[in-house]
Design a protein around this motif. Structure first.
Motif, short mmCIF file in Angstrom:
data_model
loop_
_atom_site.label_atom_id
_atom_site.label_comp_id
_atom_site.label_asym_id
_atom_site.label_seq_id
_atom_site.Cartn_x
_atom_site.Cartn_y
_atom_site.Cartn_z
N ASP A 13 4.88 -7.58 3.85
CA ASP A 13 5.20 -6.16 3.76
C ASP A 13 3.92 -5.35 3.58
N LYS A 15 3.29 -2.24 4.36
CA LYS A 15 3.49 -0.86 3.89
C LYS A 15 3.48 -0.80 2.37
N PHE A 16 4.35 -1.55 1.72
CA PHE A 16 4.41 -1.47 0.26
C PHE A 16 3.22 -2.17 -0.40
N SER A 18 0.26 -1.98 0.69
CA SER A 18 -0.77 -0.93 0.75
C SER A 18 -0.52 0.16 -0.27
N VAL A 19 0.75 0.53 -0.46
CA VAL A 19 1.09 1.56 -1.46
C VAL A 19 0.67 1.09 -2.85
N HIS A 59 -4.37 -4.65 3.26
CA HIS A 59 -4.06 -3.96 2.00
C HIS A 59 -5.24 -4.04 1.04
#
Length: 159
Positions: A13, A15-16, A18-19, A59
């Motif tokens: 994942d 996206k998360f 990286s968040v 990330h």
């Protein structure tokens, strides 16, 4: 960062991962900018991980770039190269030991010592005892490490 790593490594994942990496970069950069002692610790962890080739995902790169950018924009305290080198070697020892020790020995003490990355904890404690760091920074670092371990437990439990 632990949660970010687990999201990327286990769930793919980006996206998360990286968040959570961005949140880690902001928090780490804030501490680095605010505190000389935190600067030693976070810069050492960053460089130790770079040298150990643990920056192995996008990330991580996003986190690294944001951390460096924030530190460059807002500035970091003046650091002693000797103390920084000691901390970098401790962080590197933790990363290398974490990956290798269990492959070369069955010694329970050594395996636990490196599984939970105690080199940096011991070095920060010694620097606090020696008056280079405050004991509060050691306690904050222990809190940081405990939070890191809890992030792994939370990830395993809910994912």
């Amino acid at each position: 960062m632990k949660y970010s790593d687990d999201l990327f490594d286990d769930k793919k994942d980006l996206k998360f991962a990286s968040v959570f990496g961005v949140l880690c970069a902001i928090a780490s950069a804030g501490a680095t900018i605010y505190s000389t002692e935190a600067a030693y610790i976070f810069i050492a962890i960053l460089l130790g991980n770079l040298i150990a080739l643990k920056v192995d995902g996008i990330h991580h790169i996003i986190t690294l770039l944001l951390f460096v950018l924030l530190c460059l924009v807002f500035g970091i305290p003046e650091l002693s190269y000797v103390i920084l080198l000691i901390c970098i070697l401790a962080a590197l020892g933790d990363e290398v030991g974490h990956e290798l020790i269990s492959k070369v020995t069955d010694n329970k003490f050594l395996n636990l010592f490196f599984e939970y990355r105690f080199v940096m904890k011991v070095v920060i404690l010694l620097l606090a005892i020696g008056g280079v760091f405050s004991i509060w920074i050691f306690l904050c670092f222990l809190s940081f490490e405990i939070a890191y371990e809890f992030a792994g437990i939370i990830f395993e439990r809910f994912n």
